[in-house]
Scaffold this active site. Structure first.
Site, short mmCIF file in Angstrom:
data_model
loop_
_atom_site.label_atom_id
_atom_site.label_comp_id
_atom_site.label_asym_id
_atom_site.label_seq_id
_atom_site.Cartn_x
_atom_site.Cartn_y
_atom_site.Cartn_z
N SER A 41 8.25 3.15 -1.60
CA SER A 41 9.22 4.23 -0.70
C SER A 41 10.39 4.54 -1.01
CB SER A 41 8.99 3.33 1.03
OG SER A 41 10.26 3.99 1.21
N LYS A 56 8.05 -1.82 1.02
CA LYS A 56 7.49 -0.97 0.89
C LYS A 56 6.40 -1.22 0.37
CE LYS A 56 5.75 1.18 3.61
NZ LYS A 56 5.73 2.24 4.81
N HIS A 114 -16.74 -2.61 16.66
CA HIS A 114 -15.68 -2.54 17.39
C HIS A 114 -14.15 -2.57 17.00
CE1 HIS A 114 -18.53 -1.69 20.23
NE2 HIS A 114 -18.90 -2.73 20.03
N GLU A 154 -5.22 6.56 0.67
CA GLU A 154 -5.09 7.30 1.32
C GLU A 154 -5.59 8.56 1.46
OE1 GLU A 154 -1.28 7.03 3.19
OE2 GLU A 154 -1.33 4.68 2.77
#
Ligand code: ARG
Length: 455
Positions: free
Chosen positions: A277, A283, A156, A290
């Site tokens: 970024s 970043k 979970h 992704e």
């Protein structure tokens, strides 16, 4: 290019309809398989005396030359042809005249395309199986270096029990092993040759389908000519297998994305597999992971596209079936690229063992072991479970963890507690005591590593 069927027609095909109808822009990737199929077909026709030996020689030699010219770039595919089958046959006829026109005896584009697709998929699948193997190797490599790395295991997405990070990684090896097996299973079922089914009903010529199948490396010809030209189950099976592999990559990528977030900081991807970024200087984004996660969607989509295309088709061949190719080609390209990016991305990932251990120290993930401790001293598990829950609540209230409660306080909870409890609930002990087969204990982890290294 003039259509082959002009005998029956008074008007040429409308220009837009022509473009709409054509598949050459995407089926040209099967050009070499189409030639392989035609060489086998000419050989079978000659063996059966349907064409002469010298006609066969001329056809086979010229097809070989066409293949060489395509590979060298000397011959360009003419996209004004409807499909790759017509282009190759047209080129053959342009080079050797009437003899070339004999090649299409006792076959049809319907069995020809079914054959080409199988030949093409067989080759691509061999490459994909190799690439999955390379991913397994990369993952095992990281596992080997992290047998003793303790990380929280989650259920979970809540910290559950401490595990070896290698054990976590090896779960993915089990998935990838099945992925290879699924592709190999599908290839076995695809191992029959549709050529000789002709348009749908077979042919009046005395062909030898067994021989032709053998030349093309198939175990047997398809048993039923109607099925031979209308079956695309092999595409669905392979696309399902590709989808499942993408799903595994996607779950792994999702974890890598989480682990590389500032919240977890369990891993850091190598600079060469991350992007920055354009506005936020701090970043470091896991774009590759992704994208693999994102591209999983289109691989599922291709599968469902073909399911939907096929669901209402009457037997046998329908032009709808031309829609089989772009989807499966795209799934193959996407999967291959994903596997090729994933292996080095994982292999170069930096594992932050200290942060994993720090996370494992929080969240009372040794509570099960404390309950087991009491159980082994004679307390029924349910009672021990409840008492441990009370101890956890006490710790939360007082800002303590299970290791920092002193023995006297433990003994107020139960006289069964003795000084050895601290050793029993140490994280290293929690991991190493899980000696059950397939568990996170050392021996099991080492034997998994040995198994996947041999694959
Ligand atoms: N381009 C067609 C396809 O991809 C080849 C088979 C065409 N057959 C036909 N009867 N029109 O399916």
């Amino acid at each position: 290019m003039e259509k082959l069927w002009t005998g029956r027609f008074q008007k040429p095909l409308n220009e837009i309809a022509d473009a709409f109808n054509a598949s050459i822009t995407f089926d040209s990737r099967m050009c070499l398989q189409d030639i392989t199929g035609s060489i086998a077909h000419a050989s079978m026709l000659a063996k059966q005396g349907i064409i002469s030996e010298s006609e066969k020689e001329s056809i086979v030699e010229t097809l070989g030359a066409i293949a060489a010219d395509l590979q060298s770039g000397a011959l360009e595919i003419d996209t004004s042809c409807e499909d790759i089958h017509m282009f190759i046959e047209g080129e053959l006829t342009a080079r050797i005249g009437d003899v070339g026109k004999k090649l299409h005896t006792a076959r049809s584009r319907n069995d020809q395309v079914a054959l080409d697709l199988r030949l093409y998929l067989r080759e691509e699948c061999a490459e994909i199986v190799e690439l999955i193997g390379a991913v397994i190797t990369a993952v095992v490599g990281v596992a080997e270096k992290n047998v003793d790395t303790i990380v929280p295991g989650y259920t979970h997405l809540q910290r559950a029990q401490p595990i070896s990070f290698a054990h976590h990684l090896l779960a993915y090896c089990a998935m990838f092993e099945r992925d290879k097996g699924r592709i190999q299973d599908a290839l076995q079922r695809m191992d029959s040759s549709p050529i000789g089914s002709c348009a749908l009903a077979g042919t009046t010529y005395a062909t030898d389908r067994e021989y032709e199948a053998q030349l093309l490396g198939f175990s047997t010809p398809c048993r039923n000519s109607i099925d031979g030209v209308s079956d695309r189950d092999f595409c669905l099976e392979l696309m399902s297998a590709f989808s499942i592999t993408m799903m595994h990559l996607s779950r792994f990528c999702e974890e890598i994305i989480l682990w590389s977030s500032w919240e977890f900081r369990f891993v850091e991807l190598d600079d060469s597999f991350t992007t920055g970024s354009s506005i936020m200087p701090q970043k470091k984004n896991a774009d590759m992971a992704e994208l693999i996660r994102g591209k999983t969607g289109r691989v599922y989509g291709n599968l469902f596209g073909l399911f939907t295309t096929l669901k209402g088709l009457p037997l046998a061949y329908n032009k709808d079936m031309q829609e089989d190719k772009e989807g499966i080609f795209d799934s193959i390209d996407t999967l291959k690229m994903s596997l090729q990016v994933f292996a080095p991305m994982v292999a170069s990932m930096h594992v932050k063992k200290e942060n994993m251990l720090a996370a494992a120290k929080g969240g009372f993930i040794n509570a099960t072991d404390l309950a087991d401790y009491l159980t082994k001293k004679g307390m029924p598990f349910r009672t021990a479970y409840k008492l441990t829950g009370q101890i956890v609540a006490y710790c939360i209230e007082n800002g303590l963890d299970l290791e920092s409660v002193d023995l006297a306080r433990y003994q107020e909870f139960s006289p069964l507690f003795e000084a050895d409890l601290y050793e029993e609930i140490s994280l290293q002990a929690c991991v190493n005591k899980r000696i059950s087969q397939g568990g996170t204990g050392q021996e099991s982890v080492q034997s998994q590593i040995a198994y996947y290294k041999k694959m």
